[in-house]
Enzyme design. Structure first.
Site, short mmCIF file in Angstrom:
data_model
loop_
_atom_site.label_atom_id
_atom_site.label_comp_id
_atom_site.label_asym_id
_atom_site.label_seq_id
_atom_site.Cartn_x
_atom_site.Cartn_y
_atom_site.Cartn_z
N LYS A 37 0.82 -1.22 0.00
CA LYS A 37 0.00 0.00 0.00
C LYS A 37 0.85 1.27 0.00
O LYS A 37 0.63 2.18 -0.79
CB LYS A 37 -0.94 -0.04 1.21
CG LYS A 37 -1.86 1.15 1.35
CD LYS A 37 -3.03 0.87 2.27
CE LYS A 37 -2.73 -0.01 3.44
NZ LYS A 37 -1.70 0.48 4.36
N THR A 66 4.00 1.48 -0.83
CA THR A 66 4.76 1.45 -2.09
C THR A 66 3.91 2.01 -3.23
O THR A 66 4.39 2.79 -4.06
CB THR A 66 5.20 0.01 -2.41
OG1 THR A 66 5.92 -0.51 -1.29
CG2 THR A 66 6.07 -0.04 -3.64
N ARG A 85 1.97 8.18 6.98
CA ARG A 85 2.20 8.01 8.41
C ARG A 85 3.68 7.72 8.67
O ARG A 85 4.39 7.23 7.80
CB ARG A 85 1.37 6.86 8.96
CG ARG A 85 -0.13 7.10 8.93
CD ARG A 85 -0.88 5.88 9.41
NE ARG A 85 -0.61 4.73 8.55
CZ ARG A 85 -0.79 3.47 8.93
NH1 ARG A 85 -1.22 3.17 10.14
NH2 ARG A 85 -0.54 2.48 8.08
N LYS A 130 7.60 -6.11 10.12
CA LYS A 130 7.78 -5.40 8.85
C LYS A 130 9.24 -5.15 8.49
O LYS A 130 9.63 -5.22 7.33
CB LYS A 130 7.03 -4.07 8.87
CG LYS A 130 5.52 -4.21 8.75
CD LYS A 130 4.87 -2.85 8.59
CE LYS A 130 3.37 -2.98 8.33
NZ LYS A 130 2.75 -1.65 8.13
N ALA A 137 -4.16 1.25 12.56
CA ALA A 137 -5.52 1.23 12.02
C ALA A 137 -6.35 0.08 12.58
O ALA A 137 -7.57 0.10 12.47
CB ALA A 137 -5.48 1.14 10.50
N PHE A 178 -3.76 -0.72 6.94
CA PHE A 178 -4.37 -2.04 6.76
C PHE A 178 -5.41 -2.02 5.65
O PHE A 178 -5.36 -1.21 4.74
CB PHE A 178 -4.93 -2.56 8.08
CG PHE A 178 -3.86 -2.86 9.10
CD1 PHE A 178 -2.77 -3.65 8.78
CD2 PHE A 178 -3.92 -2.35 10.39
CE1 PHE A 178 -1.77 -3.94 9.70
CE2 PHE A 178 -2.93 -2.63 11.33
CZ PHE A 178 -1.85 -3.43 10.98
N PHE A 216 3.80 -8.51 -9.53
CA PHE A 216 4.88 -9.43 -9.14
C PHE A 216 5.32 -10.19 -10.39
O PHE A 216 4.49 -10.47 -11.27
CB PHE A 216 4.41 -10.41 -8.07
CG PHE A 216 4.49 -9.88 -6.66
CD1 PHE A 216 5.50 -10.31 -5.80
CD2 PHE A 216 3.57 -8.96 -6.21
CE1 PHE A 216 5.57 -9.82 -4.50
CE2 PHE A 216 3.65 -8.46 -4.90
CZ PHE A 216 4.66 -8.89 -4.05
N TRP A 251 7.08 -0.84 -8.19
CA TRP A 251 8.13 -1.42 -7.35
C TRP A 251 9.42 -1.56 -8.16
O TRP A 251 10.50 -1.25 -7.68
CB TRP A 251 7.69 -2.78 -6.80
CG TRP A 251 8.67 -3.36 -5.82
CD1 TRP A 251 8.68 -3.19 -4.46
CD2 TRP A 251 9.80 -4.18 -6.11
NE1 TRP A 251 9.74 -3.85 -3.89
CE2 TRP A 251 10.45 -4.46 -4.88
CE3 TRP A 251 10.34 -4.70 -7.29
CZ2 TRP A 251 11.60 -5.25 -4.81
CZ3 TRP A 251 11.48 -5.48 -7.21
CH2 TRP A 251 12.10 -5.75 -5.98
#
Length: 558
Positions: A73, A75, A96, A107, A275, A303, A384, A412
């Site tokens: 998200k 990214t 954030r 993470k 969240a 989230f 991906f 990405w």
């Protein structure tokens, strides 16, 4: 085959622009600009009163229900912003700040990924400008004042068995969830049960992100209910005269932090409530600043859309008077196959059956945004290498059936260049009018508002309450708090309150076990299922892989 670099290696391979140049792009006067080294700065919130231009368009980035396969998200938020910039748009990001708990826990970093990151990523993921330390200090100052008041005679007659204010630390530390303190004799305080929350779940963090000025900050702090006296009446931080000193600790933290993406797009990174427990959005001040300084402000909510986006739309937008122009829902083929029952170890092979079974999760999030909140949506398929043409086509076809376009995004691997199609689609939908509506009106009862969220957003059959929660609803109503919005504390891993129910489960009910008012933040927290306000570290914490060499270069963040 070229070696795949880690996120931190990619970030360290790019020389950022001087932060003074980034600020110059925003036409920020030097009097409002406070550099913190070469690549980050704080911007005085008073600049909002000086900017004389219409607000830009607000774009919210959210996601499907999280899985261990990852969604991307942040990214996507960064990649979309860089894509908009490549199309010649004046865009500002609002994100954030990462919490040290997840950084050292699961993470290992939360500043985007690949070629779509905000930098300096090491600083952002660690101490940054010290905002979270200030928030922890303000929270714990109030805790110290409470216990000192009791020790010094307890003039407010605080019931030591009904103190609701907890200490906090920005770290995953399950050992501190429930403690007994004040031991060691009379001179060391009054013994009582106590506990810690993680800083990002604290009411101070929520207040920090919802405050619009120092004055508003102090007023909100003064309204905090720290517990109840022996007559059952609430006791506030204002009665302890705590608001002035707490605001003094927070005055510099309240200024948004300016950094940049790898491609030099201005980014405000400020505040970081969870969240799944709190409201999951960056500060109102930073969002307002992004809207005032850019034609497009791209922000995210934590989230899945059932948590962060719902709270962004039902809480933050109400408080700040915001109206989003579009919502981007991030999904990956890999994560959708997990929602369809495929194990994480088998996601690299094509499986249209598992993908078809998992797609209802995405489609339910899309339907919630378009049919409940009446906002235009775009699905971003975070690419991906293992995604097949047939899998991507299936996602696109299912989204089109709901009248929503799904766009393959390769940010990405390619940065803004890989998000051009996504940016073009977002621009298109933001030009459309929308009839933004919240999921419930504030004049409903506490129980009816919770029921509206559970049935409309989670698609539950209804809500059950423990005897304790039923009594708490009565007390909060009698105290006049029943017209506040609801902040649901729920597992992030399912639409339900049971993390094992993946996809878009049906035939379940949500259990509310505790209701508490965050009077300063201005919402009622409903704790469901087994949700914890102090997470624990996993079996193999990310902290075990993070290191720093003799020259000060950090490794292991990802």
């Amino acid at each position: 085959m070229a070696e795949i670099k880690s996120d931190i290696e990619i970030a360290q391979s790019v020389t950022p622009r001087q932060i003074t140049d980034v600020a110059a792009d925003l036409n920020l006067d030097k009097e409002y600009f406070e550099p913190y080294g070469y690549y980050k700065a704080k911007i005085d919130f008073n600049v909002l009163n000086k900017i004389d231009r219409p607000e830009g368009k607000l774009i919210l980035v959210t996601a499907i229900t999280p899985t261990p396969a990852g969604e991307g998200k942040t990214t996507t938020t960064v990649g979309l912003s860089d894509g908009l910039k490549k199309l010649g748009k004046n865009v500002v990001v609002a994100l954030r700040e990462p919490s040290l708990g997840p950084v050292f826990g699961v993470k290992g970093g939360a500043a985007g990924g690949g070629w779509s990151q905000v930098v300096p990523m090491e600083d952002i993921n660690l101490h940054f400008t010290g905002d979270f330390h200030a928030i922890s200090a303000a929270n714990n100052l109030l805790a110290a004042l409470i216990d000192n008041h009791i020790y010094q005679g307890n003039a407010l007659d605080i019931n030591v068995r009904n103190i609701t204010w907890r200490r906090c630390v920005d770290m995953n530390d399950r050992q501190l969830r429930f403690i007994v303190d004040g031991l060691g004799g009379k001179s060391n305080g009054v013994p009582r049960e106590d506990g810690y929350d993680i800083t990002v779940a604290s009411e101070i963090m929520a207040i920090f992100c919802l405050a619009t000025s120092v004055t508003d900050l102090k007023e909100r702090i003064a309204r905090i209910i720290i517990g109840y006296n022996r007559a059952g009446e609430p006791v506030t931080a204002g009665q302890l005269n705590a608001q002035g000193a707490m605001a003094a600790l927070l005055k510099d933290a309240l200024k948004p932090n300016l950094v940049q993406t790898l491609e030099g797009t201005p980014a405000f990174v400020h505040g970081g409530p969870f969240a799944n427990i709190a409201h999951g959005c960056n500060s109102i001040i930073a969002t307002r600043m992004a809207l005032k300084l850019g034609d497009y402000a791209v922000t995210e909510a934590g989230f899945g859309a059932d948590l962060g986006a719902e709270k962004f739309l039902d809480i933050k937008c109400r408080v700040a008077g915001l109206k989003p122009s579009a919502v981007v829902i991030v999904a990956t083929v890999r994560a959708l196959k997990m929602h369809g029952g495929k194990p994480k170890t088998e996601l690299n092979t094509e499986d249209l059956v598992a993908l078809k079974a998992g797609l209802p999760n995405l489609l339910q999030h899309v339907s919630n945004i378009t049919d409940v909140f009446h906002l235009p949506a775009v699905v971003a398929i975070n690419a991906f290498p293992t995604d097949t043409a047939a899998e991507l086509q299936l996602v696109e076809d299912e989204c089109k059936a709901l009248g929503v376009n799904a766009v393959l995004a390769e940010h990405w691997a390619k940065g803004g260049e890989g998000a051009l199609k996504l940016a073009e689609e977002v621009i298109r939908v933001t030009d459309e009018p929308n009839n933004f509506t919240q999921s419930y009106p504030l004049d409903m009862s506490i129980e009816d508002k919770i029921n509206a969220i559970a049935t409309k957003i989670y698609h539950a059959d209804g809500v059950d309450y423990t005897p304790q929660a039923k009594e708490q609803a009565k007390v909060l109503t009698s105290l006049g708090f029943d017209k506040l919005p609801i902040c649901m504390a729920k597992t992030q891993y399912s639409f339900s309150d049971n993390m094992a129910l993946l996809g878009a489960p049906k035939g379940f009910r949500v259990t509310v076990r505790n209701l508490k008012v965050s009077a300063g933040a201005g919402f009622i927290v409903a704790l469901t299922g087994e949700i914890m306000t102090m997470p624990g570290l996993p079996k193999l914490p990310a902290a075990e892989k993070i290191d720093v060499d003799a020259s000060g270069v950090i490794s292991g963040l990802f």
